[in-house]
Design an enzyme around this catalytic site. Structure first.
Site, short mmCIF file in Angstrom:
data_model
loop_
_atom_site.label_atom_id
_atom_site.label_comp_id
_atom_site.label_asym_id
_atom_site.label_seq_id
_atom_site.Cartn_x
_atom_site.Cartn_y
_atom_site.Cartn_z
N HIS A 86 0.89 -1.03 -0.18
CA HIS A 86 -0.31 0.29 0.11
C HIS A 86 1.05 0.99 0.00
O HIS A 86 1.95 1.09 0.59
CB HIS A 86 -0.37 0.36 0.96
CG HIS A 86 -1.94 0.92 0.97
ND1 HIS A 86 -1.87 2.19 1.19
CD2 HIS A 86 -3.36 1.13 0.77
CE1 HIS A 86 -2.56 3.12 1.43
NE2 HIS A 86 -4.00 2.15 0.78
N GLU A 160 -3.49 2.68 -7.27
CA GLU A 160 -4.40 3.65 -6.84
C GLU A 160 -3.51 5.21 -7.35
O GLU A 160 -1.83 5.54 -7.15
CB GLU A 160 -3.21 3.58 -5.18
CG GLU A 160 -3.88 2.04 -4.60
CD GLU A 160 -2.96 2.93 -2.90
OE1 GLU A 160 -4.07 3.20 -2.30
OE2 GLU A 160 -2.14 2.42 -3.23
P1 PGA Z 1 -10.17 6.48 0.27
O1 PGA Z 1 -7.83 4.93 0.17
O2 PGA Z 1 -10.42 6.06 0.12
O3 PGA Z 1 -9.50 7.00 2.07
O4 PGA Z 1 -8.84 7.47 -0.88
C1 PGA Z 1 -7.63 4.44 -0.76
C2 PGA Z 1 -6.95 3.51 0.03
O5 PGA Z 1 -5.81 3.62 -0.22
O6 PGA Z 1 -7.04 2.41 0.20
#
Ligand code: PGA
Length: 242
Positions: A86, A160
């Site tokens: 992550h 992401e």
């Molecule tokens: P968020 O986080 O939906 O709060 O932007 C997503 C993640 O980092 O898993």
């Protein structure tokens, strides 16, 4: 597999009681709940429909690794999915692509479904480095994955847009689709015999989820903030199962 919605609770909530309550309120089919380690057991005991995921896994089996949690400790608790690499771990703890590769290898050996997170920061985006970063994260992150070997479980690639996490900003779904095509082409350079699934993460909520999930190229969502609000996350799961 239908669309996959991953609830990444991150370092929330602040008590076991609150975790049980949130798990019960969001116990719907099609959702993978990834609570912090101390709440894996209370959440496992509170869900019947949702599945259990962990936010990380260490690459060693047993022994002197203070603060780490091994795959079989997770396996015993009924964990089926693990988030790996992550962006917050990469940024806050210096987790490298090489570490990610070891974690991914162990996750597959343990027959978890890994959720490999990749993506670019705002600075990398602004410097035009997005595709270079994604290629490196995939190439090194998957470097221990044997070619020509069928994996029983899929490998989920969570793209992401780090610049959007928790900001309320999101990617343009058309750009996400283009990014997914780029990543698919990168993976085709290898003879991986895996079922890759491509999901999106970055401020997904019940209002913007449909914009992403209506496209066949976006196979799910990694949801942080909105996963802590029962009505929000249940609505996202509903949109995903349309
Ligand atoms: P968020 O986080 O939906 O709060 O932007 C997503 C993640 O980092 O898993």
């Amino acid at each position: 597999m239908s669309k996959l919605i991953i609830a990444n609770w991150k370092m929330n909530p602040d008590s076991s009681e609150a975790a049980k309550k949130l798990a019960k309120e969001t116990d719907v089919k099609g959702l993978v709940i990834c609570p912090p380690y101390p709440f894996l057991i209370p959440v496992a005991e509170s869900i019947k429909n949702a599945e259990l995921g962990a936010q990380d896994v260490f690459w060693k089996d047993v022994g002197p690794s203070t603060g780490e949690v091994s795959w079989h400790q997770l396996k015993h608790l009924g964990v089926k999915y693990v988030i790996i690499g992550h962006s917050e771990r990469r940024q806050n703890l210096g987790e490298t692509n090489e570490m990610v590769a070891k974690k991914l290898f162990v996750a597959l050996e343990a027959e978890f479904t890994p959720i490999l997170c990749v993506g670019e920061t705002k600075a990398q985006k602004d410097n035009g480095e997005k595709y270079k970063i994604l290629a490196e994260e995939l190439n090194v992150g998957l470097s221990l994955l044997p070619e020509n070997v069928c994996q029983p479980q899929p490998i989920v690639i969570a793209y992401e847009t780090i610049w959007a996490n928790g900001t309320g900003d999101t990617d343009n779904p058309r750009d996400t689709i283009q990014t997914n095509s780029f990543m698919k082409r990168e993976l085709l350079k290898f003879n991986y015999k895996c079922d890759f699934k491509f999901i999106y993460g970055g401020s997904v909520n019940s209002k913007n989820a449909e914009d992403f999930l209506k496209h066949k190229e976006i196979e799910g969502a990694l949801v942080g903030g909105a996963s802590l609000k029962p009505e929000e996350i249940k609505e996202i799961v509903k949109i995903a199962s349309k």
